[in-house]
Design an enzyme around this catalytic site. Structure first.
Site, PDB file in Angstrom:
ATOM      1  N   GLU A  48      34.365 -40.125  27.749  1.00 56.98           N
ATOM      2  CA  GLU A  48      33.297 -41.049  27.374  1.00 56.98           C
ATOM      3  C   GLU A  48      33.644 -42.510  27.637  1.00 56.98           C
ATOM      4  O   GLU A  48      32.761 -43.359  27.631  1.00 56.98           O
ATOM      5  CB  GLU A  48      32.943 -40.853  25.902  1.00 56.98           C
ATOM      6  CG  GLU A  48      34.041 -41.221  24.941  1.00 56.98           C
ATOM      7  CD  GLU A  48      33.847 -40.563  23.583  1.00 56.98           C
ATOM      8  OE1 GLU A  48      33.748 -41.311  22.611  1.00 56.98           O
ATOM      9  OE2 GLU A  48      33.796 -39.332  23.514  1.00 56.98           O
ATOM     10  N   ASN A  49      34.929 -42.823  27.854  1.00 56.73           N
ATOM     11  CA  ASN A  49      35.276 -44.203  28.181  1.00 56.73           C
ATOM     12  C   ASN A  49      35.116 -44.504  29.671  1.00 56.73           C
ATOM     13  O   ASN A  49      35.443 -45.598  30.116  1.00 56.73           O
ATOM     14  CB  ASN A  49      36.696 -44.548  27.714  1.00 56.73           C
ATOM     15  CG  ASN A  49      37.764 -43.689  28.367  1.00 56.73           C
ATOM     16  OD1 ASN A  49      37.591 -42.498  28.531  1.00 56.73           O
ATOM     17  ND2 ASN A  49      38.883 -44.288  28.724  1.00 56.73           N
TER      18      ASN A  49
END
Length: 213
Positions: A48-49
């Site tokens: 998700e980063n």
């Protein structure tokens, strides 16, 4: 009974990740799954980063600390992998472009409700991260957790008592003692570790479980 250790749990989850799947592995225990994905399958791991195409963990001493996952662990990037703005990453998650997410949990209910961001204790530190986005946005949500707490309380429950992350979002639960399918029809055990009987599993969980055919 032959309780699975955490690496064996990760191996078991990895077996069920199909060819061509886009997969997000949650912080903590689920990150181990990356180390056991079958090499003959092309599987795309997303973080998700802002990463797509992650590989297994780097060897000790070969970490690149500018290449990390959402849990701030050093990762590798496979050939063709990419990194990009986290807003684009969340668009993938919220837009239904992730096939499977694998998350940890404090509790999962028999109908698939998920509680994994807060225990509700006054001194507990909440850690929702992107779990709500993943639980609702992914096409399938798998949970990987130990079946019992350190105090011997079951984490697979009739109804969650901790603050919820998502409603009826989990379809499969992998634990150190058994694998379960959960959903509208309730929970069913699909696999038990060697030496564990269905009767004993019912006693440990307090649930009226059936064994899937």
């Amino acid at each position: 009974m032959n309780r699975l250790n955490r690496d064996q749990m990760a191996q078991r989850v990895a077996r069920d990740i199909p060819e061509g799947a886009y997969v997000n592995l949650g912080i903590g225990l689920p990150t181990k799954v990356a180390n056991y994905l079958p090499q003959e399958r092309e599987i795309f791991l997303q973080s998700e980063n802002g990463l797509l195409g992650m590989g297994p963990a780097p060897a000790a001493g070969e970490e690149d600390w500018e290449l990390i996952n959402a849990g701030k662990q050093a990762v590798t990037l496979l050939t063709g992998g990419a990194f990009f703005h986290h807003a684009d990453s969340f668009a993938m998650m919220r837009g239904g472009h992730i096939d499977i997410c694998v998350l940890g949990a404090f509790q999962v209910s028999v109908n698939g409700d998920l509680a994994n961001w807060h225990t509700g204790e006054p001194d507990a530190i909440p850690a929702v991260g992107g779990a709500m986005d993943l639980a609702i946005g992914a096409k399938q949500t798998f949970v990987m957790m130990e079946l019992l707490t350190k105090q011997g309380e079951p984490k697979l429950v009739e109804r969650c008592t901790y603050p919820l992350t998502g409603l009826a979002c989990v379809s499969r639960v992998y634990t150190d003692l058994a694998v379960f399918d959960v959903g509208p029809q309730g929970a069913r055990a699909t696999e038990l570790v060697d030496g564990l009987t269905l009767e004993e599993l019912r006693r440990l969980t307090g649930l009226s479980l059936d064994l899937a055919a």
